[in-house]
Design a protein around this motif. Sequence first.
Motif, PDB file in Angstrom:
ATOM      1  N   GLU A  58       4.204  56.995  -8.828  1.00 42.30           N
ATOM      2  CA  GLU A  58       4.708  57.439 -10.124  1.00 42.30           C
ATOM      3  C   GLU A  58       5.967  56.676 -10.539  1.00 42.30           C
ATOM      4  O   GLU A  58       6.098  56.284 -11.694  1.00 42.30           O
ATOM      5  CB  GLU A  58       5.000  58.939 -10.083  1.00 42.30           C
ATOM      6  CG  GLU A  58       5.495  59.493 -11.400  1.00 42.30           C
ATOM      7  CD  GLU A  58       5.812  60.969 -11.312  1.00 42.30           C
ATOM      8  OE1 GLU A  58       6.560  61.431 -12.184  1.00 42.30           O
ATOM      9  OE2 GLU A  58       5.323  61.636 -10.391  1.00 42.30           O
ATOM     10  N   THR A  59       6.873  56.448  -9.604  1.00 43.75           N
ATOM     11  CA  THR A  59       8.118  55.754  -9.958  1.00 43.75           C
ATOM     12  C   THR A  59       7.859  54.299 -10.329  1.00 43.75           C
ATOM     13  O   THR A  59       8.499  53.758 -11.230  1.00 43.75           O
ATOM     14  CB  THR A  59       9.133  55.809  -8.801  1.00 43.75           C
ATOM     15  OG1 THR A  59       8.527  55.302  -7.613  1.00 43.75           O
ATOM     16  CG2 THR A  59       9.628  57.217  -8.579  1.00 43.75           C
ATOM     17  N   VAL A  60       6.910  53.668  -9.666  1.00 42.46           N
ATOM     18  CA  VAL A  60       6.568  52.279  -9.977  1.00 42.46           C
ATOM     19  C   VAL A  60       5.927  52.193 -11.355  1.00 42.46           C
ATOM     20  O   VAL A  60       6.273  51.331 -12.165  1.00 42.46           O
ATOM     21  CB  VAL A  60       5.639  51.678  -8.895  1.00 42.46           C
ATOM     22  CG1 VAL A  60       5.157  50.296  -9.297  1.00 42.46           C
ATOM     23  CG2 VAL A  60       6.337  51.627  -7.549  1.00 42.46           C
ATOM     24  N   ARG A  62       6.287  54.256 -13.826  1.00 38.43           N
ATOM     25  CA  ARG A  62       7.319  54.539 -14.824  1.00 38.43           C
ATOM     26  C   ARG A  62       8.187  53.297 -15.055  1.00 38.43           C
ATOM     27  O   ARG A  62       8.503  52.951 -16.193  1.00 38.43           O
ATOM     28  CB  ARG A  62       8.172  55.715 -14.376  1.00 38.43           C
ATOM     29  CG  ARG A  62       9.009  56.283 -15.497  1.00 38.43           C
ATOM     30  CD  ARG A  62       9.758  57.559 -15.119  1.00 38.43           C
ATOM     31  NE  ARG A  62       8.994  58.452 -14.255  1.00 38.43           N
ATOM     32  CZ  ARG A  62       9.456  58.925 -13.079  1.00 38.43           C
ATOM     33  NH1 ARG A  62      10.650  58.604 -12.655  1.00 38.43           N
ATOM     34  NH2 ARG A  62       8.711  59.738 -12.358  1.00 38.43           N
ATOM     35  N   ALA A  63       8.559  52.619 -13.976  1.00 40.74           N
ATOM     36  CA  ALA A  63       9.374  51.408 -14.104  1.00 40.74           C
ATOM     37  C   ALA A  63       8.615  50.311 -14.839  1.00 40.74           C
ATOM     38  O   ALA A  63       9.184  49.605 -15.680  1.00 40.74           O
ATOM     39  CB  ALA A  63       9.803  50.916 -12.721  1.00 40.74           C
ATOM     40  N   VAL A  64       7.342  50.178 -14.556  1.00 37.97           N
ATOM     41  CA  VAL A  64       6.526  49.175 -15.233  1.00 37.97           C
ATOM     42  C   VAL A  64       6.408  49.496 -16.716  1.00 37.97           C
ATOM     43  O   VAL A  64       6.484  48.597 -17.566  1.00 37.97           O
ATOM     44  CB  VAL A  64       5.136  49.058 -14.568  1.00 37.97           C
ATOM     45  CG1 VAL A  64       4.179  48.254 -15.416  1.00 37.97           C
ATOM     46  CG2 VAL A  64       5.278  48.428 -13.189  1.00 37.97           C
ATOM     47  N   ASN A  65       6.245  50.748 -17.058  1.00 36.40           N
ATOM     48  CA  ASN A  65       6.193  51.138 -18.466  1.00 36.40           C
ATOM     49  C   ASN A  65       7.493  50.776 -19.180  1.00 36.40           C
ATOM     50  O   ASN A  65       7.478  50.294 -20.310  1.00 36.40           O
ATOM     51  CB  ASN A  65       5.908  52.631 -18.616  1.00 36.40           C
ATOM     52  CG  ASN A  65       4.463  52.963 -18.318  1.00 36.40           C
ATOM     53  OD1 ASN A  65       3.584  52.110 -18.428  1.00 36.40           O
ATOM     54  ND2 ASN A  65       4.215  54.198 -17.943  1.00 36.40           N
ATOM     55  N   GLU A  66       8.617  51.003 -18.511  1.00 38.18           N
ATOM     56  CA  GLU A  66       9.910  50.646 -19.100  1.00 38.18           C
ATOM     57  C   GLU A  66      10.041  49.132 -19.271  1.00 38.18           C
ATOM     58  O   GLU A  66      10.574  48.660 -20.277  1.00 38.18           O
ATOM     59  CB  GLU A  66      11.048  51.200 -18.256  1.00 38.18           C
ATOM     60  CG  GLU A  66      11.151  52.712 -18.315  1.00 38.18           C
ATOM     61  CD  GLU A  66      12.224  53.267 -17.394  1.00 38.18           C
ATOM     62  OE1 GLU A  66      13.040  52.484 -16.868  1.00 38.18           O
ATOM     63  OE2 GLU A  66      12.244  54.496 -17.206  1.00 38.18           O
ATOM     64  N   ILE A  67       9.555  48.378 -18.297  1.00 38.29           N
ATOM     65  CA  ILE A  67       9.590  46.918 -18.399  1.00 38.29           C
ATOM     66  C   ILE A  67       8.724  46.453 -19.562  1.00 38.29           C
ATOM     67  O   ILE A  67       9.118  45.572 -20.329  1.00 38.29           O
ATOM     68  CB  ILE A  67       9.135  46.264 -17.073  1.00 38.29           C
ATOM     69  CG1 ILE A  67      10.189  46.473 -16.003  1.00 38.29           C
ATOM     70  CG2 ILE A  67       8.848  44.777 -17.257  1.00 38.29           C
ATOM     71  CD1 ILE A  67       9.756  46.071 -14.610  1.00 38.29           C
ATOM     72  N   GLU A  68       7.565  47.038 -19.717  1.00 37.84           N
ATOM     73  CA  GLU A  68       6.682  46.651 -20.823  1.00 37.84           C
ATOM     74  C   GLU A  68       7.288  47.007 -22.179  1.00 37.84           C
ATOM     75  O   GLU A  68       7.173  46.239 -23.133  1.00 37.84           O
ATOM     76  CB  GLU A  68       5.306  47.290 -20.647  1.00 37.84           C
ATOM     77  CG  GLU A  68       4.528  46.655 -19.518  1.00 37.84           C
ATOM     78  CD  GLU A  68       3.150  47.258 -19.323  1.00 37.84           C
ATOM     79  OE1 GLU A  68       2.888  48.359 -19.831  1.00 37.84           O
ATOM     80  OE2 GLU A  68       2.339  46.610 -18.647  1.00 37.84           O
TER      81      GLU A  68
END
Length: 88
Positions: A58-60, A62-68
């Motif tokens: 889940e944390t990964v 979420r981080a990927v969504n923020e990067i995108e």
Amino acid sequence: MHQLTKDPNLINSDTATENSPKRSFTKFELQRYLDYCSEATALVGKVAALYSQSLPEETVVRAVNEIEILTTGLSRKIWQKLIILNEL
């Protein structure tokens, strides 16, 4: 701050002062630079997406969504500069 020299609105401007940064890019070079920046942001988003496929935590994700979201915003601003540059 080094991006101040890449403002397409100032490509043909004579408003430089003695303390203004040097704007050494031509219109063609600035367009090429912005194209490369756009491609780089797209690659960062794609690498992040590939990374999340191998670690579906889940944390990964979420981080990927923020990067995108970040890379999409940067790409939008880069394309706005390209449009301004092409209208000159």
